[in-house]
Scaffold this active site. Structure first.
Site, PDB file in Angstrom:
ATOM      1  N   ARG A  88       0.822  -1.226   0.000  1.00  0.00           N
ATOM      2  CA  ARG A  88       0.000   0.000   0.000  1.00  0.00           C
ATOM      3  C   ARG A  88       0.857   1.278   0.000  1.00  0.00           C
ATOM      4  O   ARG A  88       0.522   2.263   0.638  1.00  0.00           O
ATOM      5  CB  ARG A  88      -0.929   0.033   1.228  1.00  0.00           C
ATOM      6  CG  ARG A  88      -1.949  -1.075   1.292  1.00  0.00           C
ATOM      7  CD  ARG A  88      -2.972  -0.948   0.172  1.00  0.00           C
ATOM      8  NE  ARG A  88      -4.120  -1.810   0.380  1.00  0.00           N
ATOM      9  CZ  ARG A  88      -4.205  -3.086   0.023  1.00  0.00           C
ATOM     10  NH1 ARG A  88      -3.179  -3.664  -0.571  1.00  0.00           N
ATOM     11  NH2 ARG A  88      -5.298  -3.784   0.244  1.00  0.00           N
ATOM     12  N   SER A 145     -10.668  -0.604   2.884  1.00  0.00           N
ATOM     13  CA  SER A 145      -9.992  -0.687   4.188  1.00  0.00           C
ATOM     14  C   SER A 145      -9.622   0.721   4.645  1.00  0.00           C
ATOM     15  O   SER A 145      -8.937   1.447   3.915  1.00  0.00           O
ATOM     16  CB  SER A 145      -8.715  -1.504   4.080  1.00  0.00           C
ATOM     17  OG  SER A 145      -9.001  -2.799   3.625  1.00  0.00           O
ATOM     18  N   GLU A 180      -5.465   4.390   5.755  1.00  0.00           N
ATOM     19  CA  GLU A 180      -5.122   4.042   4.379  1.00  0.00           C
ATOM     20  C   GLU A 180      -5.540   5.116   3.372  1.00  0.00           C
ATOM     21  O   GLU A 180      -4.702   5.610   2.618  1.00  0.00           O
ATOM     22  CB  GLU A 180      -5.757   2.698   4.036  1.00  0.00           C
ATOM     23  CG  GLU A 180      -4.792   1.798   3.325  1.00  0.00           C
ATOM     24  CD  GLU A 180      -5.373   1.226   2.071  1.00  0.00           C
ATOM     25  OE1 GLU A 180      -4.714   1.347   1.053  1.00  0.00           O
ATOM     26  OE2 GLU A 180      -6.475   0.657   2.121  1.00  0.00           O
TER      27      GLU A 180
HETATM   28  N1  EPU Z   1     -11.051 -10.411  10.527  1.00  0.00           N
HETATM   29  C1  EPU Z   1     -11.841 -10.454  11.662  1.00  0.00           C
HETATM   30  N2  EPU Z   1     -12.799  -9.492  11.810  1.00  0.00           N
HETATM   31  C2  EPU Z   1     -12.997  -8.511  10.900  1.00  0.00           C
HETATM   32  C3  EPU Z   1     -12.192  -8.471   9.757  1.00  0.00           C
HETATM   33  C4  EPU Z   1     -11.205  -9.433   9.589  1.00  0.00           C
HETATM   34  O1  EPU Z   1     -11.688 -11.324  12.505  1.00  0.00           O
HETATM   35  O2  EPU Z   1     -13.891  -7.684  11.111  1.00  0.00           O
HETATM   36  C5  EPU Z   1     -10.043 -11.472  10.312  1.00  0.00           C
HETATM   37  C6  EPU Z   1     -10.476 -12.410   9.188  1.00  0.00           C
HETATM   38  O3  EPU Z   1     -11.273 -13.449   9.659  1.00  0.00           O
HETATM   39  C7  EPU Z   1      -9.141 -12.904   8.665  1.00  0.00           C
HETATM   40  C8  EPU Z   1      -8.211 -11.717   8.863  1.00  0.00           C
HETATM   41  O4  EPU Z   1      -8.834 -10.886   9.855  1.00  0.00           O
HETATM   42  O5  EPU Z   1      -8.678 -13.973   9.413  1.00  0.00           O
HETATM   43  C9  EPU Z   1      -7.960 -10.917   7.586  1.00  0.00           C
HETATM   44  O6  EPU Z   1      -9.181 -10.491   7.022  1.00  0.00           O
HETATM   45  P1  EPU Z   1      -9.428 -10.430   5.441  1.00  0.00           P
HETATM   46  O7  EPU Z   1      -9.020 -11.700   4.782  1.00  0.00           O
HETATM   47  O8  EPU Z   1     -10.817  -9.948   5.230  1.00  0.00           O
HETATM   48  O9  EPU Z   1      -8.395  -9.367   4.896  1.00  0.00           O
HETATM   49  P2  EPU Z   1      -7.823  -8.011   5.521  1.00  0.00           P
HETATM   50  O10 EPU Z   1      -6.421  -8.252   5.956  1.00  0.00           O
HETATM   51  O11 EPU Z   1      -8.764  -7.450   6.518  1.00  0.00           O
HETATM   52  C10 EPU Z   1      -6.728  -7.164   3.292  1.00  0.00           C
HETATM   53  C11 EPU Z   1      -6.784  -5.949   2.409  1.00  0.00           C
HETATM   54  C12 EPU Z   1      -8.062  -5.946   1.596  1.00  0.00           C
HETATM   55  C13 EPU Z   1      -8.095  -7.202   0.740  1.00  0.00           C
HETATM   56  C14 EPU Z   1      -8.016  -8.437   1.671  1.00  0.00           C
HETATM   57  C15 EPU Z   1      -7.948  -9.737   0.923  1.00  0.00           C
HETATM   58  C16 EPU Z   1      -5.527  -4.247   3.575  1.00  0.00           C
HETATM   59  C17 EPU Z   1      -5.545  -2.962   4.335  1.00  0.00           C
HETATM   60  N3  EPU Z   1      -6.696  -4.743   3.224  1.00  0.00           N
HETATM   61  O12 EPU Z   1      -7.800  -7.066   4.212  1.00  0.00           O
HETATM   62  O13 EPU Z   1      -8.012  -4.816   0.741  1.00  0.00           O
HETATM   63  O14 EPU Z   1      -9.275  -7.263  -0.025  1.00  0.00           O
HETATM   64  O15 EPU Z   1      -6.824  -8.336   2.492  1.00  0.00           O
HETATM   65  O16 EPU Z   1      -6.679  -9.954   0.415  1.00  0.00           O
HETATM   66  O17 EPU Z   1      -4.437  -4.768   3.309  1.00  0.00           O
HETATM   67  C18 EPU Z   1      -8.614  -2.512   0.625  1.00  0.00           C
HETATM   68  O18 EPU Z   1      -7.417  -2.246   0.647  1.00  0.00           O
HETATM   69  O19 EPU Z   1      -9.486  -1.610   0.530  1.00  0.00           O
HETATM   70  C19 EPU Z   1      -9.044  -3.897   0.742  1.00  0.00           C
HETATM   71  C20 EPU Z   1     -10.320  -4.231   0.866  1.00  0.00           C
END
Ligand code: EPU
Length: 350
Positions: A168, A250, A345
Site C-alpha cells: 500500500r 480498508s 489508508e
Molecule cells: N477479521 C476479523 N474481523 C474482521 C475483519 C477481519 O476477525 O472484522 C479477520 C479475518 O477473519 C481474517 C483476517 O482478519 O482472518 C484478515 O481479514 P481479510 O481476509 O478480510 O483481509 P484483511 O487483511 O482485513 C486485506 C486488504 C483488503 C483485501 C483483503 C484480501 C488491507 C488494508 N486490506 O484485508 O483490501 O481485499 O486483504 O486480500 O491490506 C482494501 O485495501 O481496501 C481492501 C479491501
C-alpha cells in the site's frame, strides 16, 4: 475532448460521499485535451489534483485548484494473441473492467485483483493488492508527466522498479506526491502462469467451481476468469458496495511489526491472524478492531461495517469530523489493547 466545470460538487465523485467542491473540475479524453487542461491550470495558477475513482480519499475540505479527471480510453489489443502480452492501459480505464477483459482472454496477472474500485491510473499509487497479489507483480512501466512550477509539463516513462512499490505504498505517495501525473500503465500479462491460490478459501472455491464445470461439461471459461469471478464473489460477501453504502475500502493498513513483536502478541492472542512478509510480520487490523468490539459501532452518520471491521461506512448526511473522530477512537482503542499503531489508508485532504 475537454469539459470544465467551476465550483463542481465532488460528493458523487468520492466513494465515501463526503461533501466537498472543486474550484474547477476538468475532464479530459486524449493527450491533447490533457495537455490543454494542464495549460489551463498553469495560466490560472491552480494546483492540479488528479482524481481517479475517488475511492481512496477522505475529503475534509473544498479543493481550491483544478481537479483533473481522465476519462476512459480504449485498450489496444493488437498483441493479445501472444503468450506474454504487454498491455498499455490508459489511466482513466476502470480497474474492474480491465480485470474482466484481461482474464476473459485467458490472461493471468490481474485475476486476484477483481472488484477493486477505482481507475487503472491510481493502481500504482498505493500498489493495490488483494488475495496474495499486488499490481507490482505485473507492472512494467508508468507513463505520465512531471509538473514543475513555471515549467512545461515533461513527459516521462518510469520503470516500475524505480517507483518503490511496497505494501500500500510507492514513491507516488511519498517524494513524488503532487509532482507526477500518471497517464497510462504498461502491464505484463501471461497466458501460461501459475494461479496464485495461497488463500485457502479462494483455492477451495476455485477448485469446486472447476469441478462443477467439468461435471456439467460446460463451455470452457479461462481459469484466470474463474479466479476473478471467485474473488468478486468473496469480496461481495465481505465488503460493502460503495454504490449502495459509501466507503473507501480498508480504512486502515494492516500494520507491519517485527517478528519479535508478532510473537509476543501471538502468545497473548493466539487467534490473531499474522502474515509473514519480506519486511516483517503483517497483522490483521480488522481482527484487532473487531476484538475491541467495534463491529457495527456508530458515530454520527458513520459506522464500522458489520462484516469487515476494517471498513468504515457512511450512512449519508454525515460530517467528515464524525468520521475522523470514529477513526481516532478506533486507533486509540487498538493502541491501548495491543500496543500497535494503526495507519489510515485513504488519503486525507485536510
Ligand atoms: N477479521 C476479523 N474481523 C474482521 C475483519 C477481519 O476477525 O472484522 C479477520 C479475518 O477473519 C481474517 C483476517 O482478519 O482472518 C484478515 O481479514 P481479510 O481476509 O478480510 O483481509 P484483511 O487483511 O482485513 C486485506 C486488504 C483488503 C483485501 C483483503 C484480501 C488491507 C488494508 N486490506 O484485508 O483490501 O481485499 O486483504 O486480500 O491490506 C482494501 O485495501 O481496501 C481492501 C479491501
Amino acid at each position: 475532448m475537454i469539459s470544465k466545470q467551476e465550483w463542481a460538487d465532488l460528493t458523487p465523485l468520492n466513494s465515501l460521499n463526503l461533501p466537498a467542491r472543486a474550484r474547477w473540475l476538468v475532464k479530459t479524453s486524449g493527450r491533447k485535451a490533457f495537455l490543454e487542461a494542464l495549460d489551463f491550470a498553469a495560466t490560472q495558477n491552480l494546483p492540479v489534483f488528479p482524481l481517479g475513482g475517488g475511492s481512496n480519499l477522505v475529503l475534509a475540505r473544498d479543493l481550491e485548484g483544478m481537479v483533473l479527471q481522465q476519462l476512459p480510453e480504449p485498450l489496444d489489443w493488437s498483441g493479445a494473441a501472444n503468450q506474454t502480452v504487454t498491455l498499455r492501459v490508459p489511466a482513466g480505464y476502470n480497474w474492474h473492467q480491465l480485470v474482466l477483459e484481461t482474464t476473459s482472454r485467458g490472461l493471468f496477472g490481474l485475476e486476484n485483483l477483481a472488484l477493486i474500485p477505482g481507475q487503472a491510473g491510481a493502481a500504482p499509487i498505493q500498489n493495490i493488492g488483494a488475495y496474495g497479489a499486488e499490481v507490482s507483480d505485473c507492472l512494467e512501466t508508468v507513463e505520465g508527466y512531471w509538473l514543475e512550477p513555471g515549467k512545461e509539463p515533461r513527459a516521462d516513462t518510469l520503470a516500475a522498479k524505480d517507483c518503490e512499490l511496497a505494501y500500500r505504498n510507492s514513491r507516488f505517495k511519498q517524494d513524488w506526491k503532487g509532482r507526477f501525473i500518471i497517464t497510462a500503465l504498461q502491464l505484463c500479462l501471461q497466458k501460461n502462469a501459475q494461479p496464485r491460490l495461497g488463500y485457502a478459501d479462494l483455492a477451495e472455491r476455485v477448485a469446486s467451481k472447476q469441478e462443477l464445470r467439468n461435471h456439467q461439461q460446460q463451455a470452457c471459461i479461462p481459469l484466470a476468469r474463474i479466479i476473478a469471478d471467485t474473488v468478486t464473489d468473496i469480496r461481495r460477501e465481505k465488503l460493502p458496495d460503495p454504490a449502495r453504502l459509501p466507503n473507501a475500502g480498508s480504512f486502515f493498513k494492516n500494520p507491519l511489526v517485527t517478528k519479535q513483536k508478532a510473537e509476543e502478541l501471538k502468545q497473548r492472542w493466539p487467534d490473531l491472524p499474522v502474515y509473514a512478509t519480506k519486511d516483517g510480520v503483517k497483522l490483521a487490523a480488522g481482527w484487532m478492531i473487531d476484538q475491541c468490539g467495534f463491529k457495527g459501532y456508530q458515530k454520527g452518520r458513520f459506522a464500522v461495517h458489520e462484516r469487515q471491521a476494517l471498513v468504515l461506512v457512511h450512512q449519508g448526511g454525515g460530517q467528515v469530523t464524525e468520521l475522523l473522530a470514529l477513526a481516532e477512537e478506533i486507533k486509540a482503542s487498538v493502541e491501548q489493547r495491543f500496543g500497535v499503531e494503526l495507519e489510515q489508508e485513504p488519503e486525507l485532504i485536510a
